[in-house]
Design an enzyme around this catalytic site. Structure first.
Site, PDB file in Angstrom:
ATOM      1  N   GLY A  68      15.353  48.283  49.061  1.00 46.57           N
ATOM      2  CA  GLY A  68      16.307  47.184  48.936  1.00 46.57           C
ATOM      3  C   GLY A  68      16.299  46.520  47.584  1.00 46.57           C
ATOM      4  N   CYS A  69      15.521  47.040  46.649  1.00 44.31           N
ATOM      5  CA  CYS A  69      15.460  46.459  45.316  1.00 44.31           C
ATOM      6  C   CYS A  69      16.301  47.293  44.346  1.00 44.31           C
ATOM      7  CB  CYS A  69      14.016  46.406  44.822  1.00 44.31           C
ATOM      8  SG  CYS A  69      12.969  45.328  45.808  1.00 44.31           S
ATOM      9  N   GLU A  70      16.857  46.623  43.326  1.00 48.41           N
ATOM     10  CA  GLU A  70      17.639  47.316  42.299  1.00 48.41           C
ATOM     11  C   GLU A  70      16.800  48.340  41.563  1.00 48.41           C
ATOM     12  OE1 GLU A  70      19.376  44.743  39.396  1.00 48.41           O
ATOM     13  OE2 GLU A  70      20.891  44.011  40.764  1.00 48.41           O
TER      14      GLU A  70
END
Length: 147
Positions: A60-62
């Site tokens: 869920g992180c860039e």
């Protein structure tokens, strides 16, 4: 195997929540806060491949980001982490400041997001960075329950 206790960093010990308040609260421009996040991220030592393997890669992180922990005999948790992104490394440094050395009960009692709110960082994050930060915070809070 490398011991996570060797994954030292200054966050939560030398760099405290009060240190961060003194840095961020006087800043009124997001660009200045952005610059400070990058500087904090530079203080976060890169994790070895062994430690990255022991840590959890947070979905869920860039950018790719890892968060790991170990439990001390006294019940406190030592957290370590890394990210490929400069801003995310800075956000991780703030998170580590809020969670390092806490017990499971302390992590459950006060969300680390309170520090981000207090520093004026939460409102300025893009939706994807905010989602990634929330995933990191959830992973930290879940850490004590997974042991």
């Amino acid at each position: 195997m490398t011991t996570p206790l060797l994954a030292g960093h200054p966050f939560g010990t030398t760099v405290t929540e009060e240190t961060l308040r003194n840095i961020f609260i006087p800043l009124t421009q997001w660009e200045d806060k952005y610059r400070q996040l990058i500087l904090l991220g530079k203080q976060l030592p890169a994790l070895s491949d062994d430690l990255k393997a022991q840590a959890k890669e947070i979905a869920g992180c860039e950018n790719r980001v890892w968060l790991g922990y170990s439990l001390h005999e006294n019940g406190t948790l030592h957290f370590f982490g890394d990210s490929e992104g400069r801003i995310v490394r800075g956000l991780l440094a703030v998170l580590l400041t809020a969670i390092e050395g806490k017990t499971t009960a302390e992590l459950q009692a006060r969300s680390p997001m309170a520090l981000f709110d207090e520093l004026g960082l939460s409102a300025q994050l893009s939706a994807s960075r905010s989602q990634g930060l929330n995933a990191l915070v959830e992973a930290a809070q879940d850490a004590g329950w997974q042991r």
